[in-house]
Structure formats: C-alpha cells, structure tokens
Design an enzyme around this catalytic site. Sequence first.
Site, PDB file in Angstrom:
ATOM      1  N   SER A  98      16.347  -6.020   0.100  1.00 45.85           N
ATOM      2  CA  SER A  98      17.516  -6.770   0.605  1.00 45.85           C
ATOM      3  C   SER A  98      17.575  -6.699   2.134  1.00 45.85           C
ATOM      4  CB  SER A  98      18.810  -6.196   0.013  1.00 45.85           C
ATOM      5  OG  SER A  98      18.796  -6.354  -1.387  1.00 45.85           O
TER       6      SER A  98
ATOM      7  N   GLU B 197       9.184  -7.975  -3.638  1.00 46.59           N
ATOM      8  CA  GLU B 197       9.048  -9.220  -2.869  1.00 46.59           C
ATOM      9  C   GLU B 197       9.990  -9.230  -1.659  1.00 46.59           C
ATOM     10  OE1 GLU B 197       7.927 -12.752  -4.816  1.00 46.59           O
ATOM     11  OE2 GLU B 197       7.210 -11.698  -6.597  1.00 46.59           O
TER      12      GLU B 197
ATOM     13  N   GLY C 198       7.606 -16.903  -3.870  1.00 46.51           N
ATOM     14  CA  GLY C 198       7.842 -15.804  -4.810  1.00 46.51           C
ATOM     15  C   GLY C 198       9.301 -15.387  -4.852  1.00 46.51           C
TER      16      GLY C 198
ATOM     17  N   GLU D  83       0.870  -1.183   0.000  1.00 47.33           N
ATOM     18  CA  GLU D  83       0.000   0.000   0.000  1.00 47.33           C
ATOM     19  C   GLU D  83       0.905   1.231   0.000  1.00 47.33           C
ATOM     20  OE1 GLU D  83      -2.405  -0.441   3.511  1.00 47.33           O
ATOM     21  OE2 GLU D  83      -3.530  -2.114   2.637  1.00 47.33           O
TER      22      GLU D  83
ATOM     23  N   GLY E 208       4.952  -1.013   2.971  1.00 48.75           N
ATOM     24  CA  GLY E 208       5.810  -1.788   2.080  1.00 48.75           C
ATOM     25  C   GLY E 208       6.467  -2.910   2.859  1.00 48.75           C
ATOM     26  N   SER E 209       7.621  -2.591   3.475  1.00 45.16           N
ATOM     27  CA  SER E 209       8.332  -3.620   4.245  1.00 45.16           C
ATOM     28  C   SER E 209       7.528  -4.094   5.445  1.00 45.16           C
ATOM     29  CB  SER E 209       9.680  -3.059   4.715  1.00 45.16           C
ATOM     30  OG  SER E 209      10.533  -2.872   3.609  1.00 45.16           O
TER      31      SER E 209
ATOM     32  N   GLN F 139      43.981  -8.499 -17.925  1.00 45.28           N
ATOM     33  CA  GLN F 139      43.655  -9.136 -16.653  1.00 45.28           C
ATOM     34  C   GLN F 139      42.471  -8.452 -15.964  1.00 45.28           C
ATOM     35  OE1 GLN F 139      46.513  -8.919 -13.368  1.00 45.28           O
ATOM     36  NE2 GLN F 139      46.361 -11.144 -13.169  1.00 45.28           N
TER      37      GLN F 139
ATOM     38  N   GLY G 191      32.371  -0.220 -21.754  1.00 45.73           N
ATOM     39  CA  GLY G 191      32.791   1.187 -21.763  1.00 45.73           C
ATOM     40  C   GLY G 191      31.613   2.074 -22.141  1.00 45.73           C
ATOM     41  N   GLY G 192      31.879   3.110 -22.907  1.00 43.65           N
ATOM     42  CA  GLY G 192      30.831   4.063 -23.294  1.00 43.65           C
ATOM     43  C   GLY G 192      29.682   3.410 -24.049  1.00 43.65           C
TER      44      GLY G 192
HETATM   45  N1  CAA Z   1       5.314 -18.330   6.450  1.00 44.85           N
HETATM   46  C1  CAA Z   1       4.194 -18.440   7.204  1.00 44.85           C
HETATM   47  N2  CAA Z   1       3.948 -17.633   8.259  1.00 44.85           N
HETATM   48  C2  CAA Z   1       4.885 -16.704   8.545  1.00 44.85           C
HETATM   49  C3  CAA Z   1       6.064 -16.549   7.800  1.00 44.85           C
HETATM   50  C4  CAA Z   1       6.276 -17.425   6.708  1.00 44.85           C
HETATM   51  N3  CAA Z   1       7.367 -17.329   5.942  1.00 44.85           N
HETATM   52  N4  CAA Z   1       6.788 -15.533   8.301  1.00 44.85           N
HETATM   53  C5  CAA Z   1       6.100 -15.071   9.358  1.00 44.85           C
HETATM   54  N5  CAA Z   1       4.940 -15.773   9.503  1.00 44.85           N
HETATM   55  C6  CAA Z   1       3.939 -15.625  10.557  1.00 44.85           C
HETATM   56  C7  CAA Z   1       4.614 -15.779  11.920  1.00 44.85           C
HETATM   57  O1  CAA Z   1       4.692 -17.132  12.294  1.00 44.85           O
HETATM   58  C8  CAA Z   1       3.695 -14.996  12.788  1.00 44.85           C
HETATM   59  O2  CAA Z   1       2.553 -15.767  13.089  1.00 44.85           O
HETATM   60  P1  CAA Z   1       2.000 -15.921  14.609  1.00 44.85           P
HETATM   61  O3  CAA Z   1       1.772 -14.545  15.116  1.00 44.85           O
HETATM   62  O4  CAA Z   1       0.780 -16.748  14.450  1.00 44.85           O
HETATM   63  O5  CAA Z   1       3.098 -16.600  15.349  1.00 44.85           O
HETATM   64  C9  CAA Z   1       3.229 -13.865  11.902  1.00 44.85           C
HETATM   65  O6  CAA Z   1       3.423 -14.302  10.561  1.00 44.85           O
HETATM   66  C10 CAA Z   1       3.957 -12.564  12.126  1.00 44.85           C
HETATM   67  O7  CAA Z   1       5.336 -12.798  11.878  1.00 44.85           O
HETATM   68  P2  CAA Z   1       6.442 -11.705  12.216  1.00 44.85           P
HETATM   69  O8  CAA Z   1       6.345 -11.355  13.689  1.00 44.85           O
HETATM   70  O9  CAA Z   1       7.750 -12.219  11.718  1.00 44.85           O
HETATM   71  O10 CAA Z   1       5.926 -10.457  11.384  1.00 44.85           O
HETATM   72  P3  CAA Z   1       6.535  -9.004  11.188  1.00 44.85           P
HETATM   73  O11 CAA Z   1       5.471  -8.005  11.252  1.00 44.85           O
HETATM   74  O12 CAA Z   1       7.743  -8.825  12.071  1.00 44.85           O
HETATM   75  O13 CAA Z   1       6.980  -9.012   9.619  1.00 44.85           O
HETATM   76  C11 CAA Z   1       8.427  -9.329   7.741  1.00 44.85           C
HETATM   77  C12 CAA Z   1       7.829  -9.895   9.073  1.00 44.85           C
HETATM   78  C13 CAA Z   1       9.415 -10.426   7.328  1.00 44.85           C
HETATM   79  C14 CAA Z   1       9.152  -8.030   7.925  1.00 44.85           C
HETATM   80  C15 CAA Z   1       7.300  -9.181   6.698  1.00 44.85           C
HETATM   81  O14 CAA Z   1       6.470  -8.075   7.007  1.00 44.85           O
HETATM   82  C16 CAA Z   1       7.821  -9.038   5.287  1.00 44.85           C
HETATM   83  O15 CAA Z   1       8.150 -10.036   4.632  1.00 44.85           O
HETATM   84  N6  CAA Z   1       7.891  -7.795   4.749  1.00 44.85           N
HETATM   85  C17 CAA Z   1       8.195  -7.561   3.357  1.00 44.85           C
HETATM   86  C18 CAA Z   1       6.939  -7.529   2.544  1.00 44.85           C
HETATM   87  C19 CAA Z   1       7.184  -7.869   1.098  1.00 44.85           C
HETATM   88  O16 CAA Z   1       7.987  -8.724   0.760  1.00 44.85           O
HETATM   89  N7  CAA Z   1       6.431  -7.237   0.247  1.00 44.85           N
HETATM   90  C20 CAA Z   1       6.474  -7.533  -1.144  1.00 44.85           C
HETATM   91  C21 CAA Z   1       5.225  -7.081  -1.806  1.00 44.85           C
HETATM   92  S1  CAA Z   1       4.703  -8.136  -3.104  1.00 44.85           S
HETATM   93  C22 CAA Z   1       5.618  -7.756  -4.452  1.00 44.85           C
HETATM   94  O17 CAA Z   1       6.607  -7.105  -4.393  1.00 44.85           O
HETATM   95  C23 CAA Z   1       5.118  -8.398  -5.694  1.00 44.85           C
HETATM   96  C24 CAA Z   1       5.651  -7.847  -6.956  1.00 44.85           C
HETATM   97  O18 CAA Z   1       5.364  -6.767  -7.352  1.00 44.85           O
HETATM   98  C25 CAA Z   1       6.497  -8.666  -7.794  1.00 44.85           C
END
Ligand code: CAA
Length: 380
Positions: free
Chosen positions: A366, A363, A242, A127, A131-132, A279, A339-340
């Site tokens: 880094s 997705e 993904g 949204e 994002g992250s 090299q 190069g260029g």
């Molecule tokens: N599989 C299943 N469940 C998972 C999981 C996984 N890999 N990772 C975490 N969970 C579950 C946890 O078990 C937890 O569940 P419970 O509360 O029931 O125990 C819950 O999710 C919350 O987990 P976290 O406490 O780890 O959550 P968080 O808020 O700290 O966030 C994060 C973790 C890794 C930062 C996550 O928010 C994240 O991956 N952020 C990045 C988002 C992203 O990748 N966005 C991409 C958008 S899509 C895109 O880009 C498509 C495109 O255009 C190509």
Amino acid sequence: MNFALTEDQKAIGDMVRQFAQKEIAPKAAGLDARSEFPSENIKKMAELGLMGMMIPTEWGGAGFDTISYCLALEEISAACASTGVTMSVNNSLYCGPILKFGTPGQKEKYLRSFAQGKKLGAYALSEPGTGSDAANQQTTAKKTGAKYILNGRKNFITNGPHADAMVLYAMTDKEKRHKGISCFIVEKGFPGFSIGKIEKKLGICASSTSEVVLDNCEVPVENILGQEGAGFSIAMATLDSGRIGIGTQALGISRAAYEAALAYSKQREAFGQAISQFQAIQHYLADMALKIDASRLLIHRAAWMRDQGMPFSKEAAMAKLHASEAAMWITTKAIQVFGGYGYIKDYPVERHFRDAKITELYEGTSEIQRLVIARSILKN
Ligand code: CAA
C-alpha cells in the site's frame, strides 16, 4: 458517461459466476486447509478460456477486454482467492509482457500454450533483499556466447513450484542500476534452475509460493524479452496491469465476506430479533456495500483506460490501494458480524480475512501504491 456493461461483458460475468459458485467455491475451504494447489480448478478454467483472457485468439487466448477479465477474476476470487491469484499471475504478469514485448518466435513457444492454460507461468522480480525497491536487483546475468548465465535467488514467487516458465529479471549491467536490468523467459528445465523453499502462508494457502534458485542457470540468448537494459520498464509496465488484477482479487474477497455477513445477519437472532435489525450491524453492512462499489468503480475505470490505450499507472495503483484496504476492513467487520463464529473455521469469513491481507502486500505494498499515486500527482 456510460456505466453499463455490454451484453458480452454481462454474459461473461454471469457465466463465470455460475461456474465459480458451482465448481470452485465448494472446494475452497478444503484446498485452503490442505494447502493444496487448485490444479483441477485451473484445468477447468483453461477449458473456459480464463487463463489467457486478454490474449488475442491468434496466440491461444480468449481475446476479451480488460473489463471482462476483471468481471471473471472477481467471480473466481470470490469463490477461491488462491485460485484467483493463480489466474491473475498467469494472465497479466506472465502472458501480458510476452504478448507486449515478445518476438513472434517467443510468442509461439512461450505464449500460446500458456494462454490456453495448458501450461502455467510465473513472474520473478522479488528477491530476499529486494521487495519494494525493485531496481535493486542482485541476480546477475552474464552473456557468454549463445547463452546468458544467471545467478541469484528470487523469492515469494507465486506459481513458482507449478510454473513451466517464468518472466524473470536480472542485472546485465550492475553499474547502470535500473537501466542495467534485463528480462528473460526462463523455463523450469533449464540447467541450473531449481525451486527452493516452499512458503507456508497466513492466507491464500492453496496458491503456491516459492523461492527460485539460479545456480549458473543457462538461458539461451533468444530468451531475452525486449532489449538488454529494458527489464525495469517491462517490470513496471507489467505491474500496472497486474495491480488491476490484485485489486480485483481483493474485490472478490470483499464481496464473498460481505455476502456471508449479510446472509448471517438475517438469520442470526439476538435479543429477540435478527441482528440485521440492529443499527450497529446495518452500519457495517452499509459501509461494506459502499466500499465494494467504490472498489469496483475504481477497478473498472483503470481497466477501461487500459482498454482505451491510455496511461493508467496512477489509476491502477488507486484501484489496488482502495480495494485491498477495503478488503481488510470488510473482512474484519464480517468477522465482527459473525461474532465468535467468525473466528472459527466452520464459517468462511476467517479465510476471507486471512486471504485479504496479501492484497495489501504483493504487486506493491500500500505504501508503494501511495508513492506511485503521489509521484503522478506531483509530476502534473
Ligand atoms: N511503466 C513503465 N516504465 C516505468 C513505470 C511504469 N509504470 N514506472 C517507472 N518506469 C520507469 C521510469 O520511467 C524510469 O525510466 P527512465 O529512467 O528511463 O526515465 C524507470 O522506470 C525508473 O523509475 P523510478 O525512478 O520511478 O524507479 P524507482 O526505483 O524509484 O522505483 C517503484 C519505483 C514504484 C518504487 C518500483 O520500484 C515499484 O513498483 N516497487 C514495487 C515492486 C513490486 O510491486 N513488486 C511486486 C513483486 S511481483 C508480485 O508481487 C507478484 C505476485 O506474487 C503476485
């Protein structure tokens, strides 16, 4: 330990390489320059079964394993990274969760024709302010009778303008933070659904990216994917798969840049000899080859673990992190070898360089991949 591909996997890689080099690569620069969605490519790929590769044949897919999918996606991405991400999103971010969490009725309606490539899917999690920190969803879904009413905006949605349906996340209970997120299958024709701003991008210009606007959007209750409140887990599990795909897209871009730089270095002369004899250039080429092999090994390990039914979050994050950072390095050095000439549009490496950058962002950036890896290490 066996590093050899099976005969079937080799055959798929060879078939897709020939197809991609003949049908897709020659058109990539033009599509990029015109920011033109690769509809013709997708149509041909659908005929080859590339749009639902890991979906069983009973649901319209090709029934391949994850390694075969990676081999095919590497070839498509090496030819055209925009076509690569279009394929990746439909295969893993749209078809993947519907196969895993959908009811038979949902699969019949929303999986079969998408896995066949007759329709295109998208994944709407991000949204404008989310994002992250994906758990911080602002889009809401309120149940009223036989419908959920969705309100909010999604952005950076790959395939958005061309998607027939998307897997979309919204808060059904804001108090519960991530446990209040639910997942819905939303069709483009639902009342209150529209496409907002279409993004102009640095790279992968032929892929389509847009906002999605939900203004009292009406979604039938039977379109919830999984249980209410299960959306965040579905989102995370889907991204694990993904990320193998985006790592593979990065690998394809790297390979294309490396092959272009290698060929150019043998043909371009300076100071009376081919520049491949120097090299400095040899070291670039050696490091490119090393980074490509390391990326592929990490990707195939994660893919293999997925195929074995083992947990693979950390390994997918490692594969994507390494392959995307390698792609940035390799495409930068490929321009250096040219190069260029590398900086102008007569040669493909400036496109590979622009295309590579997104693989460090979508997705999960880094930084998020490092967070996923570190949490996994510290948990054990
Ligand atoms: N599989 C299943 N469940 C998972 C999981 C996984 N890999 N990772 C975490 N969970 C579950 C946890 O078990 C937890 O569940 P419970 O509360 O029931 O125990 C819950 O999710 C919350 O987990 P976290 O406490 O780890 O959550 P968080 O808020 O700290 O966030 C994060 C973790 C890794 C930062 C996550 O928010 C994240 O991956 N952020 C990045 C988002 C992203 O990748 N966005 C991409 C958008 S899509 C895109 O880009 C498509 C495109 O255009 C190509």
